[in-house]
Design a protein around this motif. Sequence first.
Motif, short mmCIF file in Angstrom:
data_model
loop_
_atom_site.label_atom_id
_atom_site.label_comp_id
_atom_site.label_asym_id
_atom_site.label_seq_id
_atom_site.Cartn_x
_atom_site.Cartn_y
_atom_site.Cartn_z
N PHE A 121 -5.18 -22.69 12.22
CA PHE A 121 -5.33 -22.54 11.49
C PHE A 121 -5.52 -23.71 9.83
O PHE A 121 -6.09 -22.99 9.57
CB PHE A 121 -6.12 -21.55 11.84
CG PHE A 121 -6.17 -20.03 11.08
CD1 PHE A 121 -5.03 -19.31 11.09
CD2 PHE A 121 -6.58 -19.97 9.53
CE1 PHE A 121 -4.71 -18.45 10.46
CE2 PHE A 121 -6.15 -19.39 9.14
CZ PHE A 121 -5.20 -18.56 9.10
N ALA A 151 -7.19 -16.69 0.79
CA ALA A 151 -7.30 -15.69 0.18
C ALA A 151 -8.76 -14.42 0.55
O ALA A 151 -9.44 -15.61 0.25
CB ALA A 151 -6.79 -15.39 -0.98
N THR A 178 -0.46 -18.53 4.36
CA THR A 178 -1.20 -19.79 5.16
C THR A 178 -2.59 -19.59 3.12
O THR A 178 -1.71 -19.28 2.16
CB THR A 178 -3.19 -19.60 5.31
OG1 THR A 178 -3.42 -17.89 4.88
CG2 THR A 178 -2.63 -18.91 7.05
N SER A 232 -3.90 -7.94 4.05
CA SER A 232 -4.89 -7.23 3.30
C SER A 232 -3.59 -7.46 1.95
O SER A 232 -4.44 -7.65 1.08
CB SER A 232 -4.93 -5.82 3.72
OG SER A 232 -5.85 -5.49 4.78
N ASP A 238 -6.45 -11.10 16.88
CA ASP A 238 -6.56 -12.12 15.54
C ASP A 238 -5.53 -13.13 15.53
O ASP A 238 -6.12 -14.55 15.28
CB ASP A 238 -6.03 -11.32 14.26
CG ASP A 238 -6.51 -12.09 13.27
OD1 ASP A 238 -7.53 -13.03 13.25
OD2 ASP A 238 -6.16 -11.27 11.74
N ASP A 285 0.79 -1.25 -0.10
CA ASP A 285 -0.07 0.03 0.26
C ASP A 285 0.63 1.61 0.21
O ASP A 285 2.37 0.88 0.29
CB ASP A 285 -1.25 0.14 0.95
CG ASP A 285 -0.51 -0.25 2.76
OD1 ASP A 285 0.86 0.52 2.61
OD2 ASP A 285 -1.16 -0.45 3.50
N PRO A 328 1.28 0.55 14.33
CA PRO A 328 1.06 1.59 15.86
C PRO A 328 0.09 0.63 16.33
O PRO A 328 0.27 -0.15 16.78
CB PRO A 328 -0.18 1.97 15.00
CG PRO A 328 0.74 1.77 13.37
CD PRO A 328 1.08 1.00 13.43
N THR A 354 3.00 -7.32 9.33
CA THR A 354 2.00 -8.14 11.05
C THR A 354 1.89 -8.91 11.48
O THR A 354 2.14 -9.62 11.30
CB THR A 354 0.27 -6.78 10.47
OG1 THR A 354 -0.01 -8.07 9.99
CG2 THR A 354 0.45 -6.02 9.96
N LYS A 412 -17.42 -10.40 2.30
CA LYS A 412 -15.92 -10.76 2.23
C LYS A 412 -15.98 -12.16 2.19
O LYS A 412 -17.36 -13.23 2.71
CB LYS A 412 -15.83 -11.11 3.18
CG LYS A 412 -14.98 -9.62 4.26
CD LYS A 412 -13.75 -10.03 4.85
CE LYS A 412 -12.68 -8.85 5.55
NZ LYS A 412 -11.90 -8.53 6.20
N LEU A 456 10.54 -5.85 11.09
CA LEU A 456 9.99 -4.49 10.29
C LEU A 456 8.44 -4.27 10.66
O LEU A 456 7.88 -3.55 10.43
CB LEU A 456 9.53 -5.98 9.29
CG LEU A 456 10.66 -5.54 8.00
CD1 LEU A 456 10.62 -6.81 7.04
CD2 LEU A 456 11.65 -4.94 7.80
N MET A 457 8.40 -4.89 12.45
CA MET A 457 7.23 -4.80 13.18
C MET A 457 7.30 -3.50 13.96
O MET A 457 6.23 -3.56 14.62
CB MET A 457 6.61 -6.29 13.23
CG MET A 457 6.26 -7.07 12.78
SD MET A 457 6.04 -8.96 12.96
CE MET A 457 5.62 -9.70 10.63
P1 NAD Z 1 -4.02 -5.37 7.43
O1 NAD Z 1 -2.96 -5.48 6.36
O2 NAD Z 1 -5.25 -4.97 6.55
O3 NAD Z 1 -2.79 -3.60 7.98
C1 NAD Z 1 -3.40 -2.43 7.98
C2 NAD Z 1 -2.82 -1.08 8.32
O4 NAD Z 1 -1.67 -1.67 8.71
C3 NAD Z 1 -2.58 -0.83 7.01
O5 NAD Z 1 -2.72 0.75 6.79
C4 NAD Z 1 -0.67 -1.03 6.80
O6 NAD Z 1 -0.14 0.12 6.03
C5 NAD Z 1 -0.37 -0.53 7.99
N1 NAD Z 1 0.81 -1.57 7.96
C6 NAD Z 1 1.05 -2.60 8.41
N2 NAD Z 1 1.90 -2.98 8.31
C7 NAD Z 1 2.70 -2.37 9.28
C8 NAD Z 1 3.86 -1.92 9.93
N3 NAD Z 1 5.20 -2.50 9.88
N4 NAD Z 1 3.81 -0.46 10.26
C9 NAD Z 1 3.05 0.50 9.93
N5 NAD Z 1 1.91 0.35 9.74
C10 NAD Z 1 1.83 -0.96 8.77
O7 NAD Z 1 -4.14 -5.48 8.81
P2 NAD Z 1 -3.71 -7.26 9.06
O8 NAD Z 1 -5.16 -7.17 10.29
O9 NAD Z 1 -2.75 -7.81 9.28
O10 NAD Z 1 -4.86 -7.76 7.93
C11 NAD Z 1 -6.04 -7.65 8.02
C12 NAD Z 1 -7.01 -8.14 6.40
O11 NAD Z 1 -6.64 -9.93 6.68
C13 NAD Z 1 -8.45 -8.55 6.50
O12 NAD Z 1 -8.76 -8.61 5.52
C14 NAD Z 1 -8.89 -10.11 7.03
O13 NAD Z 1 -9.76 -10.63 6.35
C15 NAD Z 1 -7.54 -10.95 6.55
N6 NAD Z 1 -7.29 -12.13 7.52
C16 NAD Z 1 -6.68 -12.94 6.10
C17 NAD Z 1 -6.29 -14.55 6.74
C18 NAD Z 1 -5.88 -15.75 5.84
O14 NAD Z 1 -4.87 -16.92 6.11
N7 NAD Z 1 -5.21 -15.50 4.68
C19 NAD Z 1 -6.42 -14.83 8.34
C20 NAD Z 1 -6.91 -13.76 8.83
C21 NAD Z 1 -6.80 -12.80 8.29
#
Ligand code: NAD
Length: 365
Positions: free
Chosen positions: A260, A156, A153, A105, A200, A43, A190, A145, A166, A185-186
């Motif tokens: 999971f 998608a 996993t 995401s 989660d 992003d 925030p 994150t 969704k 990187l984490m």
């Molecule tokens: P996200 O990917 O939506 O990120 C949220 C925000 O955090 C973004 O604006 C991003 O720019 C910011 N961000 C990310 N990493 C950062 C960093 N290191 N430093 C600063 N900012 C950072 O959040 P998420 O919770 O990781 O992902 C949620 C999505 O994943 C949902 O759509 C959910 O449904 C999906 N999901 C997928 C699986 C799977 O197995 N595929 C499992 C659970 C959830």
Amino acid sequence: MIAMKNNFDFMMPSVNFFGPGVIEKIGERAQLLNMKKVLLVTDSFLRNLENGPVKQTEASLKAAGVEYVFFDGVEPNPKIRNVMDGAAIYRDSLCDSIITIGGGSVHDCGKGIGIVLTNGDDVTKLAGIETLKNPLPPLMAVNTTAGTASEITRHAVLTNEETHLKFVVVSWRNVPLVSFNDPLLMLDVPTKLTAATGMDALCHCVESYVSENRNPITDAQAEKGIKLIGQYLRRAVANGHDLEARTNMAYASLLAGMAFNNADLGYVHAMAHQLGGQYDAPHGVCCAVLMPTVERWNMIASPERFADIAVFLGENIEGLGKMEATEKGIAALERISEDVGIPVNIKAIGANPKDFDLMADNALK
Ligand code: NAD
């Protein structure tokens, strides 16, 4: 207690690099995978973050002489339009591979791009389990994150922006070939996002631990994940630069994902996806808000398992009756959520009772 399965298959992540500094290896891995022109999926915030995950990935790719172009238009709860936009850039730029850099995401959007490139443009038709006939282009995932574990996993999760639904494409073909979990990187995630993503991961562990599809391996992973999150999530939220806490949360998230990916999830996720699709709310918050209520409803089916969870979270259940011990497990989950600042009910994420019937129907599907 629900009987443990005797026979089970277990899906492993292919290659995961774990630990502070592992991102430096990505250029070398891209070379090994013969990636010549990569679509970097991310992003715009992460793309512009000084010395952030994207800049570090770029440095390693440049050093290895690997070419790349960007698609930096991923939105949270990624939409079909993001997938189609990314796929168009891939085609126009004659890319041969994909690297996702971000949280769930971004990884899900990158998987979606891969899916439409090799399995057809209408990704909604591919919702469901093992619907993909063809392999995705080579895909690596740099995770930023500690929550979704999408970097390893087979899921998608995408949002149809027209219906606000969704949907999930679940296939072994979705698993990235190589993934990176580098806690350095984490460090700048925030506070609110740290809390949401950590909850989660906790929810992944809990739903795997009480799942009818669990097996001895997923049990071991879920148990360790719950213990680590109980120990380290509050610390990571209190001080994002606590590297020990970040490393252990990344480890817990990875374990939760392996659990999971094999044991499957439950009603918390089925309902959280409705809230996320309908209100574009953060996924981890949706899970955390729903978990205590759903698990209080679930607990009668598996009281010993929730009593175990109490013990994993450091509670003393000696001398307690079965249901008291169970309630202690759920109360301990609720306390972590409160301590890290998660809202206590779905009103706080904009839920409106007029949508409940529709969301309930969709969750059951
Ligand atoms: P996200 O990917 O939506 O990120 C949220 C925000 O955090 C973004 O604006 C991003 O720019 C910011 N961000 C990310 N990493 C950062 C960093 N290191 N430093 C600063 N900012 C950072 O959040 P998420 O919770 O990781 O992902 C949620 C999505 O994943 C949902 O759509 C959910 O449904 C999906 N999901 C997928 C699986 C799977 O197995 N595929 C499992 C659970 C959830």
